[in-house]
Design an enzyme around this catalytic site. Structure first.
Site, PDB file in Angstrom:
ATOM      1  N   ASP A   1       0.449  -1.357   0.642  1.00  0.00           N
ATOM      2  CA  ASP A   1       0.249   0.208   0.423  1.00  0.00           C
ATOM      3  C   ASP A   1       0.772   0.838   0.051  1.00  0.00           C
ATOM      4  O   ASP A   1       0.957   2.714   0.256  1.00  0.00           O
ATOM      5  CB  ASP A   1      -0.655   0.103   1.261  1.00  0.00           C
ATOM      6  CG  ASP A   1      -1.152  -1.056   1.150  1.00  0.00           C
ATOM      7  OD1 ASP A   1      -2.192  -1.728   0.421  1.00  0.00           O
ATOM      8  OD2 ASP A   1      -2.432  -1.433   2.606  1.00  0.00           O
TER       9      ASP A   1
ATOM     10  N   CYS B   1     -17.341 -17.782  -5.879  1.00  0.00           N
ATOM     11  CA  CYS B   1     -18.283 -17.866  -5.385  1.00  0.00           C
ATOM     12  C   CYS B   1     -19.745 -17.742  -5.870  1.00  0.00           C
ATOM     13  O   CYS B   1     -20.808 -17.909  -4.917  1.00  0.00           O
ATOM     14  CB  CYS B   1     -18.436 -15.537  -5.747  1.00  0.00           C
ATOM     15  SG  CYS B   1     -17.008 -14.703  -4.980  1.00  0.00           S
TER      16      CYS B   1
ATOM     17  N   CYS C   1     -23.599 -16.659  -4.118  1.00  0.00           N
ATOM     18  CA  CYS C   1     -23.831 -16.575  -2.916  1.00  0.00           C
ATOM     19  C   CYS C   1     -23.536 -15.259  -2.456  1.00  0.00           C
ATOM     20  O   CYS C   1     -23.212 -14.421  -3.732  1.00  0.00           O
ATOM     21  CB  CYS C   1     -22.317 -16.884  -2.692  1.00  0.00           C
ATOM     22  SG  CYS C   1     -22.424 -16.193  -0.965  1.00  0.00           S
TER      23      CYS C   1
ATOM     24  N   CYS D   1     -21.697 -11.718   1.428  1.00  0.00           N
ATOM     25  CA  CYS D   1     -21.173 -10.238   1.294  1.00  0.00           C
ATOM     26  C   CYS D   1     -21.973  -8.763   0.868  1.00  0.00           C
ATOM     27  O   CYS D   1     -21.741  -8.058   1.645  1.00  0.00           O
ATOM     28  CB  CYS D   1     -19.848 -10.100   0.720  1.00  0.00           C
ATOM     29  SG  CYS D   1     -20.192 -10.558  -1.236  1.00  0.00           S
TER      30      CYS D   1
ATOM     31  N   CYS E   1     -23.643  -5.349   4.122  1.00  0.00           N
ATOM     32  CA  CYS E   1     -23.629  -4.408   3.774  1.00  0.00           C
ATOM     33  C   CYS E   1     -24.542  -3.027   4.231  1.00  0.00           C
ATOM     34  O   CYS E   1     -25.930  -3.100   4.194  1.00  0.00           O
ATOM     35  CB  CYS E   1     -23.144  -4.171   2.502  1.00  0.00           C
ATOM     36  SG  CYS E   1     -22.083  -2.522   2.022  1.00  0.00           S
TER      37      CYS E   1
ATOM     38  N   CYS F   1     -18.935   3.343   1.515  1.00  0.00           N
ATOM     39  CA  CYS F   1     -18.455   1.960   2.622  1.00  0.00           C
ATOM     40  C   CYS F   1     -17.986   3.234   4.035  1.00  0.00           C
ATOM     41  O   CYS F   1     -17.061   3.958   3.929  1.00  0.00           O
ATOM     42  CB  CYS F   1     -17.517   1.619   1.124  1.00  0.00           C
ATOM     43  SG  CYS F   1     -16.167   0.317   2.428  1.00  0.00           S
TER      44      CYS F   1
ATOM     45  N   CYS G   1     -14.836  -1.739   8.963  1.00  0.00           N
ATOM     46  CA  CYS G   1     -15.816  -2.326   8.773  1.00  0.00           C
ATOM     47  C   CYS G   1     -15.960  -3.964   8.596  1.00  0.00           C
ATOM     48  O   CYS G   1     -15.215  -4.185   7.455  1.00  0.00           O
ATOM     49  CB  CYS G   1     -17.096  -1.764   8.343  1.00  0.00           C
ATOM     50  SG  CYS G   1     -18.604  -2.710   8.522  1.00  0.00           S
TER      51      CYS G   1
ATOM     52  N   CYS H   1     -18.434  -7.176   5.685  1.00  0.00           N
ATOM     53  CA  CYS H   1     -18.385  -8.916   4.249  1.00  0.00           C
ATOM     54  C   CYS H   1     -17.304  -9.549   4.713  1.00  0.00           C
ATOM     55  O   CYS H   1     -17.687 -10.250   4.029  1.00  0.00           O
ATOM     56  CB  CYS H   1     -18.884  -7.828   3.132  1.00  0.00           C
ATOM     57  SG  CYS H   1     -16.747  -6.248   2.799  1.00  0.00           S
TER      58      CYS H   1
ATOM     59  N   CYS I   1     -17.880 -14.306   4.867  1.00  0.00           N
ATOM     60  CA  CYS I   1     -17.653 -15.218   3.329  1.00  0.00           C
ATOM     61  C   CYS I   1     -17.999 -16.476   4.171  1.00  0.00           C
ATOM     62  O   CYS I   1     -17.451 -16.841   5.027  1.00  0.00           O
ATOM     63  CB  CYS I   1     -16.704 -14.636   3.393  1.00  0.00           C
ATOM     64  SG  CYS I   1     -16.262 -15.716   1.633  1.00  0.00           S
TER      65      CYS I   1
END
Length: 335
Positions: free
Chosen positions: A125, A179, A182, A185, A189, A205, A232, A235, A239
Site C-alpha cells: 500500500d 462465489c 452466494c 457479502c 453491507c 463504504c 468494517c 462483508c 464469507c
C-alpha cells in the site's frame, strides 16, 4: 517459493506486470463515476495505477504474497453492543504495513542473493499498485463480489504484499472465481455500498467513511454506521470460505484486549496525547484524534443509551468543528 513460507507468508504466487490488461478501463470507470470519493490519490498517477508495467518498466515479474491475520474471535459479536465500539480486526494491534514490509525486504534480500545483478522493489500500500487484481492474476485467489480477495485455503483474512523484480520468473495461472450464487457479502453491507456484484461505491463504504473521509459524514449515512468506529469487517466476516481460513502465526496481529470492544464513553474523551498513546503502533493512529472521536460520537448517537448523553454534550463545543457537529448530532439522536 519455499523461502516465502519460511519468512511467515502463507502463500506466494508469481505474475507479470502486464497480466491485467483490462485494469486501466476498470479504474477509469471507477474514478469517472466518482466512486473513489475523497481519495484523490486514486485519480493521481492513473497511468501507473492502471498499468503496473509502467510503474517500473524494467520489472519482468511480480511476486504476490499473502500474510494471514485471521481473528481468534468473532468480529461480529461487538456489532450492536450499544456502549461499545467496533474496530476492524486488522487494526486491533500492530500496523500490518510495517510487519509485512519487513518480511518483504528480508525475502527480497534473499532473492537478490540468488540472482546477483538483478533488482527488486517492495510494496505494501505504499505506491500506485493495484494489489488485488495482480494477486488474482497470480493465482493467490480471486476478487469476490465485494471486490476483496478470497482464497480457497485462506478465506478472507489476509494481507497482500508485492515484490516487483527484474528477474524473469515463471508466472502462475490465475484462479477462477468460486462465489457461485452466494450474496452474503453484498446483503450484509449496512450502507448498501455495492451497486452490483463486483462493484463498490466507496462513498457509502463504512471503511472509507471512518478512515478516509474528512469532515462530517452525510447525515443519511450516520445511522447506518452503527457502532463501527474504525473500518468494517461485515462483508469479510460472513464469507463462507472463511471455514478454510488458517490461523494467524504472527502474534503481533492478535487483538489487544482493550481494542476488541472498547467503551465509547472512554474513547470519546480522548485528547490528542491520549489518542496517540492508546493507538501507538496501530493503523488507527493515522486518522488522528478528531476523525476518530467523530466516529465515536456517531456510534454514541446510534447507541440509544441515555447514559452516554453527558459525554456527547461535553463535546458540543469542541475546538474541532467536525467533532462538535458530531457531538450535537449525537445529542439530538439520544433525545
Amino acid at each position: 517459493m519455499a523461502r516465502a513460507l519460511e519468512e511467515g507468508f502463507a502463500k506466494c504466487r508469481v505474475t507479470r506486470p502486464d497480466a491485467v490488461p483490462e485494469l486501466p478501463a476498470r479504474l477509469d470507470e471507477f474514478v469517472a463515476q466518482g466512486r473513489h470519493g475523497q481519495m484523490g490519490w486514486m485519480a493521481e498517477r492513473m497511468g501507473w495505477r492502471g498499468n503496473p508495467a509502467a510503474l517500473w518498466p524494467e520489472a519482468r515479474s511480480v511476486i504476490m504474497l499473502a500474510e494471514v491475520y485471521t481473528p481468534a474471535h468473532d468480529p461480529m459479536q461487538v456489532i450492536g453492543q450499544r456502549d461499545r465500539g467496533a474496530i476492524s480486526v486488522y487494526a486491533q494491534n500492530r500496523d500490518y504495513h510495517d510487519l509485512v514490509k519487513k518480511r518483504l525486504k528480508r525475502l527480497g534480500r534473499w532473492l537478490l542473493e540468488q540472482a546477483p545483478g538483478d533488482e527488486i522493489k517492495v510494496f505494501v500500500d505504499t505506491a500506485p499498485v493495484m494489489e488485488k487484481p495482480l494477486a488474482a492474476a497470480a493465482g493467490l485467489g480471486w476478487q469476490g463480489k465485494h471486490t476483496n480477495l478470497l482464497s480457497r485455503d485462506l478465506g478472507s483474512w489476509f494481507f497482500l504484499g508485492a515484490i516487483f523484480t527484474t528477474i524473469e520468473l515463471e508466472p502462475d495461472p490465475p484462479e477462477n472465481g468460486n462465489c457461485g450464487s452466494c450474496r452474503a457479502c453484498l446483503d450484509v453491507c449496512p450502507t448498501a455500498a455495492f451497486p452490483a456484484p463486483n462493484q463498490l461505491d466507496a462513498r457509502r463504504c463504512i471503511s472509507y467513511l471512518t478512515i478516509e473521509h474528512h469532515g462530517p459524514v452525510e447525515e443519511e449515512l450516520r445511522p447506518l454506521m452503527g457502532n463501527r468506529i474504525y473500518g468494517c469487517d461485515d462483508c469479510l466476516a460472513v464469507c463462507p470460505w472463511n471455514k478454510f481460513a488458517q490461523t494467524a502465526s504472527e502474534a503481533r496481529y492478535a487483538a489487544r484486549p482493550e481494542l476488541v470492544a472498547p467503551r465509547l464513553a472512554e474513547l470519546a474523551v480522548l485528547d490528542d496525547a491520549a489518542f496517540r498513546a492508546l493507538f501507538s503502533g496501530s493503523p488507527v493512529k493515522r486518522v488522528g484524534r478528531n476523525r476518530f472521536v467523530r466516529n465515536v460520537l456517531y456510534a454514541i448517537g446510534n447507541s440509544g443509551d441515555p447514559a452516554l448523553m453527558a459525554v456527547a454534550q461535553g463535546l458540543c463545543e469542541d475546538e474541532d468543528d467536525t467533532v462538535a457537529d458530531a457531538a450535537c448530532w449525537a445529542v439530538g439522536r439520544l433525545r
